[in-house]
Scaffold this active site. Structure first.
Site, PDB file in Angstrom:
ATOM      1  N   ASP A 296       5.458   5.719 -14.159  1.00 49.01           N
ATOM      2  CA  ASP A 296       4.989   4.490 -13.515  1.00 49.01           C
ATOM      3  C   ASP A 296       5.003   4.634 -11.990  1.00 49.01           C
ATOM      4  OD1 ASP A 296       4.009   1.882 -13.476  1.00 49.01           O
ATOM      5  OD2 ASP A 296       5.511   1.142 -14.878  1.00 49.01           O
ATOM      6  N   ASP A 363      -1.883  -3.434 -17.113  1.00 49.54           N
ATOM      7  CA  ASP A 363      -0.724  -4.189 -17.609  1.00 49.54           C
ATOM      8  C   ASP A 363      -1.156  -5.428 -18.386  1.00 49.54           C
ATOM      9  OD1 ASP A 363       1.173  -2.458 -16.639  1.00 49.54           O
ATOM     10  OD2 ASP A 363       1.565  -3.581 -14.803  1.00 49.54           O
TER      11      ASP A 363
END
Length: 567
Positions: A296, A363
């Site tokens: 990430d 997301d």
């Protein structure tokens, strides 16, 4: 240090992408007018608003037609795409790295090598995409094994790493046919929320007194692969590493840069910082059988300076260090896969894909939004590189509620997975999800080797897309009612990419619960006892020229159609 590629005068329109967090890959089109169309990325990462692929094409070009010239800058740091038309009619498109002042200084006999600029010509956007997909699929490092059904626990538990709950989730995942389970943020250091512990890549004994072994062992006992979340380029100020080495935090002044998600950037271009992260990650890869890393990157590189070099810009060096770290981890563990996740889809480019095996598209897993995002992410990447998950009934990002069929039918056209607390799913939902997993496992070879086909504007509020096998003998198409359209009934379903000389049987694929409001057209035939329909047989030319009448379904629903050549 950017390249310019000439395009002809008939390239009169431009198309590239825009977006933001949770809504990546939004197409935008404009005339190719006099002056410069300039898209700069100054975030230190590709960016959710990145141009992605810049196209210049004939007026009205679409997925199926019109000559197109396109470029893509394969770089995950600061970069540029541009199109320029001069007063005398010359047109160029190009791109490259966007270097900050003084960022690269060459001494005598030193060299600078720019990132790759990919130039593509095609007739139609699909043709441009096919050329990029074939290039990627021809790489020796392109994933060749079947893309595992992946369950990521983030939206199931967030930071609540309760061991019995996670063990139960692993049991439920295995029973459904999940093949990989990924433990997300919260397993390390003092990381009980997003304010502390980031950068301390040591298993938290407070939460995991026996290490990750109980969880990893349970996952492996079920025959699943274990994956783990990292954010190697970031730190919380409230972390052991930041307290011990504040000079490792990127900054251009003595004062700290502004916080984003309660975190700062760790400068991996500093050899000691790089070694610290590498060694902690290597130790975990040595201790645990980790087959997959979710990598990430949750903030922009604001004030991306090197404090050990008087604040000199360091985006270039940071990007190269990131690539080097990914390559070093994979060299030590050749079977390791890495996902490029960057607040979702903020690091999607062919530079990072030299080291990664898929991207996290967004997301936002709301299928209404994901239909558009997948449609345009596949302009650059083939479906097998696009992480695409089934979330819970209520989207955690938008608050919308959708049927399981719409969520799964959307996620199917990517690297399929789940992001859902299965303990909250009903028995009926689990049975339906299991049926969709079976469909994915049956069709993933087709989905991940075929040509992506997107149909131009079949009707108001309708999207049609699919995948056709290289030999044109097999295909899967999705008919999506995206909004409540004006036309009723909807326009006929026209399919492109098939062999016009062959005869095909087209029939619906309806796993478990049918779409809400479904009214089958007559050509489906009589419904069998097992819920299937025989469909009909037509020439490929007829499916392209006349098509078939689609079913009636309510908005935010999808119907799949299998199209197979008759022997």
């Amino acid at each position: 240090m950017t390249l310019a590629l000439p395009v002809p005068a008939r390239a009169s329109e431009l198309l590239d992408l825009a977006g933001r967090w949770g809504k990546e890959k939004v197409p935008q089109r404009s005339p190719f007018g006099v002056g410069t169309h300039l898209r700069e990325g100054r975030k230190g990462r590709t960016g959710a608003d990145a141009a992605g692929v810049l196209h210049a094409g004939e007026a009205g070009f679409g997925f199926g037609g019109g000559e197109i010239w396109a470029v893509h800058t394969a770089w995950s740091g600061n970069h540029v795409h541009y199109a320029e038309r001069t007063f005398d009619g010359h047109r160029v498109i190009g791109g490259g790295e966007l270097l900050l002042p003084g960022e690269v200084q060459l001494k005598r006999d030193e060299t600078y090598e720019s990132p790759w600029l990919y130039g593509v010509f095609g007739v139609g956007l699909d043709d441009v995409a096919h050329r990029l997909h074939r290039l990627l699929r021809a790489r020796p490092e392109h994933p060749s094994s079947p893309r595992k059904v992946t369950l990521n626990v983030w939206e199931a538990v967030y930071f609540d790493h309760d061991i019995p709950r996670l063990l139960d989730l692993a049991d439920r995942a295995a029973a459904l046919g999940v093949e990989r389970l990924v433990l997300d943020d919260g397993w390390f250091g003092a990381r009980r929320d997003d304010t502390a512990g980031l950068g301390d890549w040591v298993v938290s004994t407070d939460v995991w007194p026996d290490g990750l072994h109980p969880h990893v062992d349970r996952v492996r006992e079920h025959g699943m692969e274990f994956g783990l979340w990292f954010e190697p380029e970031m730190v919380n100020p409230d972390s052991d590493v930041a307290r011990a080495h504040p000079e490792w935090i990127m900054g251009a002044r003595r004062e700290q840069p502004v916080l984003a998600r309660n975190q700062q950037v760790l400068n991996l271009s500093i050899p000691e910082a790089y070694a610290h992260v590498r060694d902690q990650m290597m130790a975990l890869l040595q201790e645990y059988p980790i087959g997959y890393i979710k990598w990430d990157h949750n903030r922009d590189l604001v004030e991306a300076g090197d404090r050990t070099r008087d604040g000199r810009p360091a985006v270039h060096a940071q990007t190269l260090a990131t690539y080097r770290l990914m390559a070093e981890l994979k060299a030590a563990h050749p079977d390791l896969e890495i996902e490029s996740c960057s607040s979702g889809g903020a690091r999607v480019d062919l530079g990072v894909m030299e080291h990664c095996d898929r991207v996290w598209v967004s997301d936002c897993i709301d299928p209404h939004e994901r239909q558009q995002m997948l449609r345009w992410t596949t302009q650059l990447l083939p479906p097998e590189l696009c992480g695409s998950h089934v979330a819970s009934g209520r989207s955690h990002t938008t608050g919308r509620r959708h049927t399981l069929g719409y969520r799964a039918g959307t996620a199917l056209f990517g690297h399929f997975g789940i992001e859902w607390d299965l303990a909250e799913a009903s028995d009926q939902e689990l049975a339906e999800l299991g049926a969709w997993i079976d469909v994915y496992r049956d069709l993933r070879e087709l989905l991940h080797t075929g040509d992506t086909v997107r149909i131009d504007a079949p009707g108001d509020g309708v999207l049609v897309h699919g995948v056709v096998s290289p030999d044109r003998a097999d295909a899967l198409f999705a008919y999506v009612v995206h909004d409540f359209g004006l036309e009723d009934p909807s326009p006929r379903l026209v399919l492109r990419g098939l062999d016009p000389e062959r005869r095909y049987r087209i029939s619906p694929v309806l796993p478990a619960v049918p779409p809400t409001g479904l009214v089958p057209p007559r050509w489906w035939g009589e419904r069998a006892a097992d819920g299937t329909y025989p469909g009909t047989v037509l020439h490929g030319a007829a499916l392209l020229a006349a098509g078939v009448q689609p079913p009636r379904i309510q908005p935010d629903q999808v119907v799949l159609f299998r199209v197979r050549a008759e022997m």
